[in-house]
Design an enzyme around this catalytic site. Structure first.
Site, PDB file in Angstrom:
ATOM      1  N   HIS A  59       0.813  -1.206   0.000  1.00 52.65           N
ATOM      2  CA  HIS A  59       0.000   0.000   0.000  1.00 52.65           C
ATOM      3  C   HIS A  59       0.853   1.264   0.000  1.00 52.65           C
ATOM      4  CE1 HIS A  59      -4.083  -1.451   0.237  1.00 52.65           C
ATOM      5  NE2 HIS A  59      -3.838  -2.208   1.294  1.00 52.65           N
ATOM      6  N   CYS A  94       0.358   2.683  -4.530  1.00 54.73           N
ATOM      7  CA  CYS A  94      -0.417   3.845  -4.963  1.00 54.73           C
ATOM      8  C   CYS A  94       0.330   5.146  -4.658  1.00 54.73           C
ATOM      9  CB  CYS A  94      -1.776   3.858  -4.272  1.00 54.73           C
ATOM     10  SG  CYS A  94      -2.837   2.494  -4.781  1.00 54.73           S
TER      11      CYS A  94
END
Length: 316
Positions: A93, A146
């Site tokens: 993440h 991301c």
């Protein structure tokens, strides 16, 4: 990077699947395990010079916490000499942290990767590492997360944002590799019980000296860290641009493995091209692979002009 006989190749590979949490991913460990094989078989890395950190029970000697990741990266940089090849692959993440800029009325967004314990590693931490790399070595960062386009402060943009805006349209079996700032703040607040929206207060309470430099040093000192050693030795291949998400693909019903879309695209490019490829070519070709599969993310390249056209991981 100055050309010369390569002395050694060192790598830190980090895969975070966040098992048994609301933020669980599926392909990140597969990404870095596959990359370890590529590093050994194609790029000549000694397996003993590759440190693997994954959040699977018994999967690695240490869990991929913020402190452990920074320790591994710091040790790798400390060992580096001129003509060494350093590589960091992160699959997991990413997030953006709003931070006030003194004297202005707006917030800017700082990029960060999310270790398994939520002890964020920010763009400032990555810039500080790059600044420590000896002249003549190279430090390649492949971040399949991301908002990864801004992961090294002040690095020169070689292949930058696409004009289109990511709509985050979900693909079958696809999950974005992002945790919203609000979710991170909520999680940290549940641990510290501190009633504040200042993420730095939570980080310092939980992690102390292991927290990111972003939260531990004055703004003036941060600004000095952010000044790149131009041209420097950092090479960032990001899975997407700063305003986009990167995709994590779940296993298919036919038994296929889960994977990160960008990591998988890079490995596909390498498998289909046995000849050496430049950093620029890797990113351009990975973009084409992702576009053909209808992923709405645009890998980017940030580095010096010289390193843009240097061979990826200086393959001989």
């Amino acid at each position: 990077m100055e050309k010369g006989l390569i002395k050694k190749r060192l790598a830190v590979l980090v895969g975070c699947n966040y098992p048994n949490t609301p933020h669980e991913l599926h392909g990140c460990i597969n990404d870095v395990v596959a990359m370890r094989e590529v590093l050994v078989k194609r790029f000549g890395f000694d397996p003993s010079h590759i440190e693997l950190l994954i959040d699977a029970p018994g999967g690695s000697l240490a869990m991929p916490t913020g402190a452990n990741i920074k320790k591994a990266l710091g040790q790798m940089v400390d060992k580096a000499e001129a003509s060494d090849v350093l590589f960091f692959h992160f699959s997991g993440h990413g997030t953006q942290i709003p931070s006030f800029v003194p004297g202005h009325h707006f917030r800017r967004q700082d990029e960060a990767i999310v270790p398994c314990d939520f002890n964020l590693i920010t763009d400032v931490d990555m810039r500080q590492l790059v600044n420590r790399v000896p002249k003549g070595a190279s430090f390649t960062i492949l971040s399949d997360s991301c908002h990864s386009g801004g992961l090294i402060e002040q690095e020169k943009e070689q292949i930058g944002p696409n004009s289109s805006v990511n709509s985050n349209r979900a693909l079958p079996l696809h999950k974005p590799k992002t945790i919203p700032f609000e979710s991170i703040l909520s999680h940290l607040t549940s641990l510290t019980r501190i009633n504040t929206t200042d993420i730095g207060s939570h980080m310092l309470e939980l992690f102390g000296d292991d927290a990111s430099l972003r939260f531990r040093v004055p703004r003036l000192e941060l600004d000095l860290i952010a000044v790149s050693q131009n041209p420097d030795e950092g090479i960032l291949l990001s899975g997407c641009q700063a305003n986009e998400t990167s995709a994590d693909m779940s296993p298919t019903e036919g038994g296929g493995k889960a994977y990160g879309a960008f990591s998988n695209a890079v490995q596909l490019v390498l498998r289909e091209n046995s000849n050496s490829l430049s950093n620029r070519k890797i990113v351009v070709m990975a973009r084409k692979v992702l576009a053909a599969k209808h992923f709405e993310q645009h890998p980017c390249l940030y580095c010096s002009d010289e390193n843009a056209d240097a061979t990826f991981l200086l393959q001989i």
